[in-house]
Design an enzyme around this catalytic site. Structure first.
Site, mmCIF file in Angstrom:
data_model
loop_
_atom_site.group_PDB
_atom_site.id
_atom_site.type_symbol
_atom_site.label_atom_id
_atom_site.label_comp_id
_atom_site.label_asym_id
_atom_site.label_seq_id
_atom_site.Cartn_x
_atom_site.Cartn_y
_atom_site.Cartn_z
ATOM 1 N N GLY A 258 -3.644 103.549 7.326
ATOM 2 C CA GLY A 258 -2.227 103.352 7.070
ATOM 3 C C GLY A 258 -1.801 103.547 5.630
ATOM 4 C CG ASP A 259 -1.460 102.879 1.426
ATOM 5 O OD1 ASP A 259 -1.323 103.857 0.690
ATOM 6 O OD2 ASP A 259 -0.816 101.826 1.269
#
Length: 489
Positions: A258-259
């Site tokens: 997610g990053d």
């Protein structure tokens, strides 16, 4: 008068000596950026002593908390540190645990069917001091939770397995983050501090509460053959974050999270400037990944201690927001320089290349707003992309132009009518499609350089012959020029 044959023979011998010298220098320069400093690191070190976690009462049922078993095992194995070190084996099973700290001269080895599970109870993750280069927790002022697997001031540490799994069970932490009910900054899965000769390999990391792999203030770190997975909606689940660390090799990994997939950091605003631990000599090779919210390869935004001499090659990014990104802001200070990113393939990426000078986010109000970062000697080469939204957004800072930004052999299939957005940047480009912004179209001047991935910049234009009046230091930087000059005297 010297015999011509003897003169020729002496010249030939001199040439051989100088050629050998030049080869050594060139190899040394190449080694400084290609990960040679990690060649002596391996996950297969023979340890004369070994124990299983079951020897200390651990139960692999996924329910029994085994924190004490891990702590007791490591306390016992520490007695072998000066006797060749030890291995702690984790057999097949689901081994629930809270945070535990490693020791030097240790191999933590997981069976292919072993799963280390992070406890869903936050009290099983101790609260520790903030990193000195951050001055506070990354998410909240004050302290932070200790990583699941932790270590400080260690040497010769290996975390490996036959693709066993370390699962942070991070969903509950993500809920606390979204609901604003965290008391302290979330923990990574693995964080090693002030350590050297570290290997992390042949494992799967899943569902980290926060960042996954975080070597900070470390040297000689090899991260290879990892699979790192988290839902692409999970917040701040960075893959691999070398932070204020030197001589780091990251290679052959698949990351979906997610990053940022791989992000180089070095401290935050005034704390990073004061602590002054740069990240340098970092090799990133053969990384494939996907991230919804950030970038494949990133630098910053915490870069106040400085980032330099980074070489990233063989990068494959799909279905992501950014391909390559540099993040900084007024107040950061520090620098990002001598960065070489090449052999990149992008598919369905919103912004292929982005340099952001106004990223913001400061630890407190005490940062120096006049501490401007230096962004220079950045090369992007041999990049192809399909289904690209915008080719590039390259935006410097007023009064602080980002310089020597070089793009070469870049071909992007772009949907946007305005593929490039550039401001306050200077540099050079060659064979870029679609046509790049005007600031980077100019022919290189005599002072313009494009960093070529070695430990010193190379001229963007064709190199001019060196004269005998040039300094010995400049001749050593290019020993082949020195040979030519010597033989023509």
């Amino acid at each position: 008068m010297l015999n011509p044959r003897r003169k020729m023979s002496r010249s030939a011998r001199t040439f051989q000596v100088l050629l050998a010298f030049a080869t050594i220098v060139a190899q040394t320069q190449w080694a400084s950026v290609s990960g040679m400093y990690c060649n002596d690191l391996t996950p297969s070190v023979e340890r004369p002593h070994s124990a299983s976690i079951t020897d200390f009462g651990a139960v692999g049922d996924g329910v029994t908390l085994n924190t004490k078993a891990f702590q007791n095992a490591l306390f016992y194995l520490n007695s072998f540190a000066k006797k060749g070190g030890a291995q702690l084996f984790v057999p097949a099973g689901r081994w629930l645990t809270g945070s535990f700290s490693l020791i030097s001269h240790l191999t933590l080895s997981l069976d292919k069917d072993a799963v280390i599970l992070g406890s869903p109870d936050s009290s099983d993750w101790p609260v520790i001091d903030a990193l000195p280069s951050y001055g506070r927790g990354r998410e909240l002022p004050g302290k932070r939770h200790q990583s699941l697997i932790f270590g400080s001031n260690l040497t010769d540490v290996i975390i490996t397995g036959a693709n066993g799994t370390i699962d942070g069970q991070g969903a509950i932490w993500w809920d606390w983050f979204h609901n604003h009910t965290l008391n302290y900054t979330r923990p990574p899965l693995v964080e090693l501090m002030y350590s050297n000769k570290v290997v992390i390999s042949n494992l799967t990391f899943t569902n980290s509460p926060f960042w996954n792999i975080h070597p900070v203030y470390c040297s000689q770190v090899l991260v290879q053959h990892l699979t790192i997975l988290a839902p692409i909606s999970s917040p701040n689940t960075d893959g691999i974050d070398p932070d204020s660390s030197t001589n780091v090799c990251i290679e052959d990994c698949y990351i979906r999270n997610g990053d940022d997939i791989v992000v180089v950091k070095s401290g935050w605003d005034e704390y990073g400037i004061s602590f002054a631990h740069p990240s340098s000599n970092i090799s990133i090779r053969n990384i494939t990944g996907q991230t919804r919210n950030s970038a494949g390869i990133a630098f910053g935004s915490e870069m106040s201690g400085g980032i330099s001499d980074v070489r990233a090659e063989g990068i494959r990014i799909v279905n992501s927001v950014h391909g390559i990104r540099i993040k900084t802001a007024p107040g950061r200070g520090g620098y990002v320089r001598n960065v070489y990113v090449a052999d990149v393939s992008l598919d369905n990426v919103s912004i292929a290349i982005r340099i952001t000078g106004n990223y913001g986010e400061h630890p407190d109000e005490n940062y120096n707003k006049n501490a401007l970062p230096t962004i220079s000697n950045i090369t992007f080469k041999n990049i192809v992309g399909v289904n690209i939204g915008v080719a590039g957004m390259l935006q410097g800072i007023q009064g602080d132009n980002f310089s020597n930004i070089c793009l070469s052999n870049v071909s992007l299939s772009v949907r946007s009518t305005y593929p490039w957005n550039c401001s306050l940047v200077e540099g050079y480009s060659n064979s870029v499609s679609p046509e790049i912004c005007e600031q980077l179209r100019t022919n290189p001047g005599p002072e313009q350089v494009c960093y070529n991935g070695n430990s010193y910049p190379a001229a963007a234009a064709q190199p001019q012959p060196q004269s005998p009046q040039n300094s010995s230091a400049s001749r050593l930087l290019n020993p082949f020029v020195y040979i030519s000059w010597f033989l023509c005297r």
